[in-house]
Write a protein that holds these residues in place. Structure first.
Motif, PDB file in Angstrom:
ATOM      1  N   HIS A 153      -8.574  20.168   4.019  1.00  0.00           N
ATOM      2  CA  HIS A 153      -8.285  20.581   5.398  1.00  0.00           C
ATOM      3  C   HIS A 153      -7.360  19.641   6.144  1.00  0.00           C
ATOM      4  O   HIS A 153      -6.911  19.970   7.239  1.00  0.00           O
ATOM      5  CB  HIS A 153      -9.599  20.681   6.178  1.00  0.00           C
ATOM      6  CG  HIS A 153     -10.237  19.344   6.437  1.00  0.00           C
ATOM      7  ND1 HIS A 153     -10.919  18.637   5.461  1.00  0.00           N
ATOM      8  CD2 HIS A 153     -10.290  18.572   7.559  1.00  0.00           C
ATOM      9  CE1 HIS A 153     -11.363  17.515   5.976  1.00  0.00           C
ATOM     10  NE2 HIS A 153     -11.008  17.437   7.234  1.00  0.00           N
ATOM     11  N   THR A 154      -7.068  18.447   5.592  1.00  0.00           N
ATOM     12  CA  THR A 154      -6.304  17.460   6.369  1.00  0.00           C
ATOM     13  C   THR A 154      -4.886  17.938   6.669  1.00  0.00           C
ATOM     14  O   THR A 154      -4.349  17.639   7.739  1.00  0.00           O
ATOM     15  CB  THR A 154      -6.253  16.107   5.629  1.00  0.00           C
ATOM     16  OG1 THR A 154      -5.804  16.307   4.283  1.00  0.00           O
ATOM     17  CG2 THR A 154      -7.626  15.452   5.611  1.00  0.00           C
ATOM     18  N   GLY A 155      -4.270  18.671   5.723  1.00  0.00           N
ATOM     19  CA  GLY A 155      -2.927  19.198   5.984  1.00  0.00           C
ATOM     20  C   GLY A 155      -2.908  20.164   7.155  1.00  0.00           C
ATOM     21  O   GLY A 155      -2.167  19.957   8.123  1.00  0.00           O
ATOM     22  N   LEU A 205      -2.443  21.363  13.166  1.00  0.00           N
ATOM     23  CA  LEU A 205      -3.204  21.775  14.343  1.00  0.00           C
ATOM     24  C   LEU A 205      -3.187  20.719  15.437  1.00  0.00           C
ATOM     25  O   LEU A 205      -3.151  21.053  16.627  1.00  0.00           O
ATOM     26  CB  LEU A 205      -4.644  22.090  13.940  1.00  0.00           C
ATOM     27  CG  LEU A 205      -5.508  22.769  15.006  1.00  0.00           C
ATOM     28  CD1 LEU A 205      -4.896  24.109  15.416  1.00  0.00           C
ATOM     29  CD2 LEU A 205      -6.930  22.975  14.501  1.00  0.00           C
ATOM     30  N   VAL A 206      -3.193  19.450  15.057  1.00  0.00           N
ATOM     31  CA  VAL A 206      -3.132  18.376  16.058  1.00  0.00           C
ATOM     32  C   VAL A 206      -1.839  18.482  16.871  1.00  0.00           C
ATOM     33  O   VAL A 206      -1.837  18.275  18.090  1.00  0.00           O
ATOM     34  CB  VAL A 206      -3.255  16.995  15.388  1.00  0.00           C
ATOM     35  CG1 VAL A 206      -2.803  15.882  16.326  1.00  0.00           C
ATOM     36  CG2 VAL A 206      -4.699  16.751  14.960  1.00  0.00           C
ATOM     37  N   ILE A 207      -0.749  18.790  16.212  1.00  0.00           N
ATOM     38  CA  ILE A 207       0.520  18.984  16.920  1.00  0.00           C
ATOM     39  C   ILE A 207       0.370  20.109  17.940  1.00  0.00           C
ATOM     40  O   ILE A 207       0.769  19.975  19.107  1.00  0.00           O
ATOM     41  CB  ILE A 207       1.655  19.303  15.929  1.00  0.00           C
ATOM     42  CG1 ILE A 207       1.966  18.086  15.064  1.00  0.00           C
ATOM     43  CG2 ILE A 207       2.908  19.760  16.676  1.00  0.00           C
ATOM     44  CD1 ILE A 207       3.048  18.333  14.028  1.00  0.00           C
ATOM     45  N   GLY A 217       2.257  29.687   8.871  1.00  0.00           N
ATOM     46  CA  GLY A 217       2.371  28.241   9.046  1.00  0.00           C
ATOM     47  C   GLY A 217       1.051  27.519   9.183  1.00  0.00           C
ATOM     48  O   GLY A 217       1.044  26.313   9.434  1.00  0.00           O
ATOM     49  N   PHE A 218      -0.074  28.187   9.015  1.00  0.00           N
ATOM     50  CA  PHE A 218      -1.363  27.522   9.211  1.00  0.00           C
ATOM     51  C   PHE A 218      -1.600  26.427   8.180  1.00  0.00           C
ATOM     52  O   PHE A 218      -2.084  25.339   8.508  1.00  0.00           O
ATOM     53  CB  PHE A 218      -2.511  28.539   9.146  1.00  0.00           C
ATOM     54  CG  PHE A 218      -3.874  27.920   9.337  1.00  0.00           C
ATOM     55  CD1 PHE A 218      -4.359  27.670  10.607  1.00  0.00           C
ATOM     56  CD2 PHE A 218      -4.651  27.563   8.240  1.00  0.00           C
ATOM     57  CE1 PHE A 218      -5.599  27.075  10.788  1.00  0.00           C
ATOM     58  CE2 PHE A 218      -5.891  26.973   8.413  1.00  0.00           C
ATOM     59  CZ  PHE A 218      -6.369  26.731   9.693  1.00  0.00           C
ATOM     60  N   ILE A 219      -1.252  26.676   6.932  1.00  0.00           N
ATOM     61  CA  ILE A 219      -1.568  25.734   5.858  1.00  0.00           C
ATOM     62  C   ILE A 219      -0.670  24.499   5.882  1.00  0.00           C
ATOM     63  O   ILE A 219      -1.148  23.369   5.762  1.00  0.00           O
ATOM     64  CB  ILE A 219      -1.471  26.437   4.493  1.00  0.00           C
ATOM     65  CG1 ILE A 219      -2.635  27.412   4.338  1.00  0.00           C
ATOM     66  CG2 ILE A 219      -1.472  25.428   3.348  1.00  0.00           C
ATOM     67  CD1 ILE A 219      -2.634  28.178   3.037  1.00  0.00           C
ATOM     68  N   ALA A 220       0.628  24.682   6.044  1.00  0.00           N
ATOM     69  CA  ALA A 220       1.550  23.544   5.944  1.00  0.00           C
ATOM     70  C   ALA A 220       2.589  23.508   7.051  1.00  0.00           C
ATOM     71  O   ALA A 220       3.568  22.786   6.950  1.00  0.00           O
ATOM     72  CB  ALA A 220       2.257  23.581   4.589  1.00  0.00           C
ATOM     73  N   GLY A 221       2.390  24.276   8.121  1.00  0.00           N
ATOM     74  CA  GLY A 221       3.397  24.345   9.163  1.00  0.00           C
ATOM     75  C   GLY A 221       4.356  25.487   8.869  1.00  0.00           C
ATOM     76  O   GLY A 221       4.217  26.191   7.855  1.00  0.00           O
ATOM     77  N   PRO A 222       5.316  25.734   9.741  1.00  0.00           N
ATOM     78  CA  PRO A 222       5.654  24.932  10.916  1.00  0.00           C
ATOM     79  C   PRO A 222       4.695  25.165  12.085  1.00  0.00           C
ATOM     80  O   PRO A 222       4.148  26.256  12.245  1.00  0.00           O
ATOM     81  CB  PRO A 222       7.063  25.435  11.278  1.00  0.00           C
ATOM     82  CG  PRO A 222       7.070  26.858  10.793  1.00  0.00           C
ATOM     83  CD  PRO A 222       6.234  26.868   9.544  1.00  0.00           C
ATOM     84  N   TRP A 236      -0.811   9.605  12.523  1.00  0.00           N
ATOM     85  CA  TRP A 236      -0.875  11.040  12.242  1.00  0.00           C
ATOM     86  C   TRP A 236      -0.854  11.299  10.740  1.00  0.00           C
ATOM     87  O   TRP A 236      -1.523  12.213  10.248  1.00  0.00           O
ATOM     88  CB  TRP A 236       0.296  11.736  12.934  1.00  0.00           C
ATOM     89  CG  TRP A 236       0.360  13.215  12.766  1.00  0.00           C
ATOM     90  CD1 TRP A 236      -0.466  14.153  13.341  1.00  0.00           C
ATOM     91  CD2 TRP A 236       1.302  13.955  11.974  1.00  0.00           C
ATOM     92  NE1 TRP A 236      -0.082  15.425  12.959  1.00  0.00           N
ATOM     93  CE2 TRP A 236       0.994  15.330  12.121  1.00  0.00           C
ATOM     94  CE3 TRP A 236       2.380  13.589  11.177  1.00  0.00           C
ATOM     95  CZ2 TRP A 236       1.731  16.332  11.493  1.00  0.00           C
ATOM     96  CZ3 TRP A 236       3.114  14.580  10.537  1.00  0.00           C
ATOM     97  CH2 TRP A 236       2.791  15.933  10.694  1.00  0.00           C
ATOM     98  N   HIS A 237      -0.120  10.481   9.997  1.00  0.00           N
ATOM     99  CA  HIS A 237      -0.027  10.672   8.555  1.00  0.00           C
ATOM    100  C   HIS A 237      -1.263  10.166   7.820  1.00  0.00           C
ATOM    101  O   HIS A 237      -1.641  10.716   6.780  1.00  0.00           O
ATOM    102  CB  HIS A 237       1.209   9.956   7.996  1.00  0.00           C
ATOM    103  CG  HIS A 237       2.482  10.696   8.236  1.00  0.00           C
ATOM    104  ND1 HIS A 237       3.213  10.564   9.390  1.00  0.00           N
ATOM    105  CD2 HIS A 237       3.156  11.602   7.469  1.00  0.00           C
ATOM    106  CE1 HIS A 237       4.283  11.344   9.329  1.00  0.00           C
ATOM    107  NE2 HIS A 237       4.267  11.981   8.182  1.00  0.00           N
ATOM    108  N   GLY A 238      -1.885   9.104   8.320  1.00  0.00           N
ATOM    109  CA  GLY A 238      -3.063   8.568   7.646  1.00  0.00           C
ATOM    110  C   GLY A 238      -3.006   7.063   7.536  1.00  0.00           C
ATOM    111  O   GLY A 238      -2.255   6.395   8.261  1.00  0.00           O
TER     112      GLY A 238
END
Length: 510
Positions: A123-125, A130-132, A178-183, A358-360
């Motif tokens: 779910h982190t991706g 979603l944070v954006i 775009g839910f899984i990997a954007g945009p 944001w990346h980790g």
């Protein structure tokens, strides 16, 4: 899930993790989803519900990410509660901090489980995307309570004047495109799209242009990069740089291998982002008005420009063409919010820190980002102090030697990015440093030498030569002060478009 054995078998044949194949399959499925979406009744609630159901099925049934999906829902609830009930000027920042902490917990949990990069989908991706969206939404809600003169044109376009209903909110949060990997997409962009307002012309009529050509172009590009990903990319990995056979090669071969590894590492991002964007365009979300020739533009949610990136002649061009939606977020919801019209070191540090967190927390991310900021800073100085010598004294026309400058810029920029990107993929500290050591830290050595020359007075000398050259041509050079409306924000730093031209040539008053 009954399809798992098929993905396991295909993974063995293609020598790819089954998780990766499932991600690609999920993104491919967004195309028939988009086709059906366009044939739904023109009722926003039906469209919201359609996205909610599809995303829930994809995450819970197809990928079986139960706990992770709960994290995503928790993030959305945090923003929903904070933005609706916390009426304070600190509201967007409180929301921002809470979401970043929550996402950091997810990153740490994944890291403690021993996962590196995207070796296993979880779910982190989606949570990063979603944070954006959610941090932007909080600022958009807050902006609706502020005087117009305090807002940028972008803020005014995205402000949320009417709080969404629950189904509208989750229709946007769980929008399948775009839910899984954007945009990532802004809430107001989604609302105008789902209500068809974005297609309303000057006469008040809703006229939706065809997105077929734009969709096919993105889809074809995505397939092209998937082909490269499946055939060429596996042979050129940064992880190969850790093996004895690689270290036994002469330096020039190791250097060329690093360039191939850099390209191969980007291919998977090209493929995923282009395919995801294509589905958004097919839905209509990518519509961005018309150009001067009256042709529809479909670049509202563009996240990558592969050709521009691969032919970029400067670090500036490369960073502007990469992960563009993240750069929009960092600019409008981090840098400009912190700087408040006063460009400075503090706002730059805050932007850099946000991007890194944001990346980790893998060391490789920070090695890449810190090195990238150093390279960007050096490139900015060289562009400001060296580039003018390849133009006429008034800086209006390039000289024939500009081609040499561009060739140097291309080689230096591409080879720099390809080396410093290694840790972003390797992630582990020792392995990352071994990749750099295998090519003698050539980027860091170059940065150290150039910065040393500037510290020794080269920069001052170049400015004096520029001034003398301009005076002989009867031109007065003026320094341009940085402007926030010209800021260029990327994942590794901040610079200003004004500095691309360095100075403006003006005729002396007679």
């Amino acid at each position: 899930m009954f399809l798992d054995p098929y993905f396991d078998q295909a993974g063995k044949v293609m020598e790819m993790p089954p998780d990766h194949l499932k991600i690609v399959f999920s993104i491919f499925m967004t195309y028939p989803y988009a086709y059906l979406y366009n044939r739904l009744p023109n009722n926003p609630n039906i469209k919201h519900l359609y996205s909610i159901v599809l995303t829930c099925v994809t995450m819970l049934w197809f990928h079986r990410i139960y706990e992770g999906f709960a994290h995503i829902i928790i993030s959305s609830i945090i923003t929903l509660v904070v933005t609706k009930y916390y009426k304070d000027k600190r509201m967007p920042w409180v929301n921002f901090v809470l979401l970043m902490i929550h996402m950091s917990i997810s990153h740490i949990q994944r890291q403690r489980q021993g996962h590196l990069g995207d070796d296993q989908f979880d779910h982190t991706g989606p949570q990063m995307v979603l944070v954006i969206k959610l941090t932007s939404f909080a600022f958009n809600v807050f902006d609706a309570t502020q005087p117009s003169e305090k807002l940028t044109d972008y803020n005014k376009t995205m402000m949320v004047r009417e709080f969404p209903s629950l189904i509208e909110y989750y229709g946007w949060v769980l929008f399948f495109g775009g839910f899984i990997a954007g945009p990532a997409n802004e809430y107001m962009d989604y609302k105008r799209f789902v209500t068809m307002e974005v297609f309303r012309d000057a006469n008040g009529k809703i006229v939706r242009p065809s997105a077929t050509k734009a969709t096919l172009k993105l889809f074809a590009q995505g397939l092209f990069f998937i082909l490269i990903l499946a055939t060429v990319a596996p042979h050129f990995s940064y992880f190969e740089c850790l093996k004895p056979w690689y270290l036994e090669m002469p330096f020039w071969k190791r250097f060329l291998f690093i360039q191939a590894a850099g390209f191969s590492s980007r291919v998977k991002y090209y493929a995923v982002w282009l395919l995801a964007e294509g589905a958004c365009v097919l839905c209509g979300l990518g519509f961005n008005g018309y150009d001067k020739d009256g042709k529809a533009r479909w670049n509202r949610v563009s996240n990558i420009r592969p050709f521009t990136y691969e032919t970029g002649e400067s670090i500036k061009v490369l960073l502007e063409s990469w992960n563009m939606r993240t750069n929009v977020w960092l600019k409008n919801y981090v840098y400009l919010r912190v700087s408040k019209g006063k460009p400075g070191f503090g706002a730059t540090v805050a932007t850099f820190a946000t991007s890194a967190l944001w990346h980790g927390f893998h060391p490789g991310y920070y090695l890449t980002f810190v090195s990238g900021s150093l390279v960007q800073n050096v490139a900015k100085k060289l562009r400001r102090l060296v580039r003018p010598f390849f133009f006429t004294p008034d800086l209006k026309h390039p000289l024939p030697t500009k081609r040499i400058y561009d060739l140097y810029g291309y080689i230096a920029s591409q080879s720099s990015i390809n080396m410093i990107a290694g840790p972003f993929l390797v992630l582990e500290l020792n392995g990352s440093l071994r990749v750099w050591k295998s090519v003698y830290f050539y980027v860091h050595v170059a940065v150290f030498v150039i910065e040393g020359l500037f510290a020794a007075g080269l920069g001052k000398k170049l400015k004096e030569v520029q001034k003398t050259r301009a005076e002989k041509a009867g031109v007065q050079l003026q320094e341009i002060k940085p402007r926030d409306d010209k800021v260029i924000v990327s994942e590794v730093g901040v610079e200003f478009a004004d500095e691309g031209g360095v100075r403006v040539g003006k005729k002396k008053l007679q």
